[in-house]
Scaffold this active site. Structure first.
Site, PDB file in Angstrom:
ATOM      1  N   ASP A   7       6.472   2.596  -3.033  1.00  0.00           N
ATOM      2  CA  ASP A   7       5.638   3.646  -2.474  1.00  0.00           C
ATOM      3  C   ASP A   7       4.604   3.073  -1.504  1.00  0.00           C
ATOM      4  O   ASP A   7       4.007   2.034  -1.761  1.00  0.00           O
ATOM      5  CB  ASP A   7       4.929   4.391  -3.610  1.00  0.00           C
ATOM      6  CG  ASP A   7       4.338   5.695  -3.149  1.00  0.00           C
ATOM      7  OD1 ASP A   7       3.260   5.658  -2.525  1.00  0.00           O
ATOM      8  OD2 ASP A   7       4.947   6.751  -3.400  1.00  0.00           O
ATOM      9  N   ASP A   8       4.363   3.792  -0.389  1.00  0.00           N
ATOM     10  CA  ASP A   8       3.424   3.278   0.607  1.00  0.00           C
ATOM     11  C   ASP A   8       1.988   3.233   0.088  1.00  0.00           C
ATOM     12  O   ASP A   8       1.171   2.440   0.562  1.00  0.00           O
ATOM     13  CB  ASP A   8       3.504   4.081   1.907  1.00  0.00           C
ATOM     14  CG  ASP A   8       2.878   5.466   1.809  1.00  0.00           C
ATOM     15  OD1 ASP A   8       2.824   6.010   0.695  1.00  0.00           O
ATOM     16  OD2 ASP A   8       2.456   6.002   2.847  1.00  0.00           O
ATOM     17  N   TYR A  65      14.263   0.294   8.030  1.00  0.00           N
ATOM     18  CA  TYR A  65      13.481  -0.254   9.129  1.00  0.00           C
ATOM     19  C   TYR A  65      14.059  -1.600   9.588  1.00  0.00           C
ATOM     20  O   TYR A  65      14.587  -2.370   8.799  1.00  0.00           O
ATOM     21  CB  TYR A  65      12.031  -0.474   8.691  1.00  0.00           C
ATOM     22  CG  TYR A  65      11.190   0.781   8.617  1.00  0.00           C
ATOM     23  CD1 TYR A  65      11.723   1.996   8.193  1.00  0.00           C
ATOM     24  CD2 TYR A  65       9.843   0.753   8.941  1.00  0.00           C
ATOM     25  CE1 TYR A  65      10.939   3.133   8.110  1.00  0.00           C
ATOM     26  CE2 TYR A  65       9.047   1.889   8.856  1.00  0.00           C
ATOM     27  CZ  TYR A  65       9.599   3.068   8.445  1.00  0.00           C
ATOM     28  OH  TYR A  65       8.824   4.196   8.365  1.00  0.00           O
ATOM     29  N   GLU A 122      15.596  -4.012   6.661  1.00  0.00           N
ATOM     30  CA  GLU A 122      15.628  -3.603   5.258  1.00  0.00           C
ATOM     31  C   GLU A 122      17.050  -3.237   4.866  1.00  0.00           C
ATOM     32  O   GLU A 122      17.767  -2.568   5.628  1.00  0.00           O
ATOM     33  CB  GLU A 122      14.710  -2.397   5.038  1.00  0.00           C
ATOM     34  CG  GLU A 122      13.254  -2.668   5.363  1.00  0.00           C
ATOM     35  CD  GLU A 122      12.385  -1.430   5.238  1.00  0.00           C
ATOM     36  OE1 GLU A 122      11.183  -1.582   5.013  1.00  0.00           O
ATOM     37  OE2 GLU A 122      12.927  -0.303   5.364  1.00  0.00           O
TER      38      GLU A 122
END
Length: 500
Positions: free
Chosen positions: A47-48, A422, A451
């Site tokens: 999670d960011d 990404y 990724e």
């Protein structure tokens, strides 16, 4: 049907058993040192809001492989009580300085909360290195100095992610985006915002920074930049941006990033769901005659990174739609371009050479150093992104020989089959003395940090190398089922996808 070819890969960052995850790759090549810097976010979970610190691995480039050092935490790239995110490095070739920009976000405040409330929690930060990433300066918080009171109109902002660029003028450019607050209390909503891409730039080697105008008309977010030259010497700054509109958006700047013309939809470059970050890199088109083997007048041959250029043009012409009448000018300006010629006969080598800049009945041009001063080696652009429009799977690279035209992109060569997200690209020019290089001009090798994973795209960040020759040879000659039938409803369905 031949088996697909994938470049060899090295995993640089891998998810740990305790849940620590590495995301948001950024890649920078330093030519003078032959060093690659691979950055990522270390998060306590995928999670960011659980981002933590930035990490780095340093790689020594040896033409066909890279020797990587151990991972280390960039301890100075942080603010107290903030988490470090969105690494975006840019290299100043004139001073030898690496600038690593990033945002520092207060506590665990997610981006979505900032967008919803209009309360920005991000700071613009930078650290620098003058020894190729071995040591780093103390952090500089540039928020007040660069953005100032304008930040009150930004719900949040971020950088890149991925690399910035330097122009021939010396200007340093860092891609960025913000969610601009259009209305703080509109029709019962707390805040109405619109995402816009723009640039931070410096004309004094990083002593001072400024930001430019937004891409005005379309919703754009995470983005990257390339400086694009054409044969007549004209130049534009090209921006390729993430968008929630189903495909990528591109925009051009005629003043080196201070302002952008209205954006265009790039329908050949599909987005998945709400979009995904993608990377672009510009590089000089390898248009050159082999000086060591001068062909006879009736068999002029050009080379592209080790490939027969006329053969590639035939392949490219089959892949691309003809450039429309409007492709010769930039909308909204008085600058006119002579449209790139198309072969009158696809099987005619003379016509193909005309499209490449040669003329029937004339001797083939010599090495670039001997060409007329009015000729500028044009810029080609490579782009990396997941190829499915439904999920983040099957990372591919696309090529454009005329990036100003939104229809100029080829079909993708899939370089990783499976969950992927990404990525960041770097172009490496090999000296002409190298065996892999075409006489008289550097050959191009590309590096990609991306990724990927077996079940989820956030399992690891991997690295690979491939050449322009491999890109040309592996571009599909007809539409591939990959990216059309491989829509990947579940995380495991990608395994059933095949290439036509």
């Amino acid at each position: 049907m031949t088996s697909p070819y994938f470049p060899a890969r090295t995993v640089l960052f891998e998810r740990e058993e305790g849940g620590v995850t590495y995301r948001i790759p950024a890649l920078l090549y330093i030519p003078k040192r032959a060093i690659l810097l691979a950055f990522a976010e270390e998060r306590l979970s995928p999670d960011d809001s659980h981002a933590n610190v930035l990490v780095l691995r340093r790689g020594a480039f040896y033409r066909t492989y890279v020797e990587w050092g151990d991972m280390r935490v960039l301890k100075t790239a942080s603010l107290e009580e903030h988490r470090s995110m969105n690494p975006c490095p840019v290299y100043d070739e004139l001073t030898g300085t690496v600038f690593l920009f990033f945002i520092a976000v207060l506590g665990n405040t997610p981006e979505s909360f900032q967008i919803m409330t209009g309360k920005n929690a991000a700071r613009l930060c930078c650290v620098t290195s003058s020894d190729g990433g071995l040591t780093w300066s103390a952090v500089a918080d540039l928020t007040e100095q660069v953005i100032g009171s304008v930040i009150e109109d930004w719900a949040t902002f971020a950088l890149g992610p991925g690399h910035g660029i330097q122009l021939r003028s010396g200007r340093l450019l860092v891609p960025a985006y913000t969610y601009h607050i259009d209305c703080k209390e509109c029709f019962g909503k707390i805040c109405k915002t619109t995402p816009h891409s723009f640039t931070f730039y410096s004309d004094d080697h990083g002593q001072s920074w400024h930001f430019g105008d937004f891409i005005p008309n379309l919703k754009t977010g995470e983005c990257q930049l390339a400086s694009v030259y054409e044969e007549d010497g004209s130049n534009v700054l090209y921006c390729n941006a993430r968008s929630p509109l189903g495909c990528r958006v591109q925009a051009l700047s005629l003043d080196d990033g201070a302002a952008f013309l209205p954006g265009q939809l790039v329908r050949k470059l599909v987005e998945s769901n709400r979009g995904c970050h993608g990377s672009i890199v510009g590089f000089p088109a390898p248009l050159v005659r082999g000086s060591s083997r001068v062909p006879s007048p009736g068999r002029r041959r050009w080379l592209a990174g080790g490939c027969d250029y006329s053969h590639f043009l035939q392949k490219l012409h089959r892949l691309q739609k003809p450039r429309g009448k409007g492709a010769g000018s930039i909308p909204g300006t008085s600058i006119e371009r002579a449209p790139q010629g198309h072969p009158r006969d696809e099987s005619s080598e003379e016509s193909l050479l005309s499209a490449a800049g040669g003329h029937p009945g004339q001797a083939a041009p010599g090495p670039l150093s001997q060409l007329a001063t009015s000729f500028q080696t044009p810029t080609w652009v490579l782009y990396s992104h997941p190829t499915s429009h439904r999920s983040r799977v099957n990372l591919g690279v696309y090529l454009s020989t005329f990036p100003r035209n939104a229809d100029s992109w080829t079909e993708p060569w899939v370089i990783y089959e499976g969950p992927s997200a990404y990525s960041d690209l770097a172009a490496i020019e090999l000296p002409s003395s190298e065996p892999a290089a075409t006489p008289g001009i550097p050959a191009i090798t590309f590096a990609c940090l991306y990724e990927s994973g077996a079940r989820y795209a956030h399992e690891e960040i991997a690295f690979c190398l491939f050449t322009l020759s491999e890109v040309i040879e592996n571009i599909p000659t007809k539409l591939s089922s990959l990216g059309q039938s491989c829509q990947g409803g579940s995380k495991n369905q990608w395994k059933n996808c095949v290439t036509s």
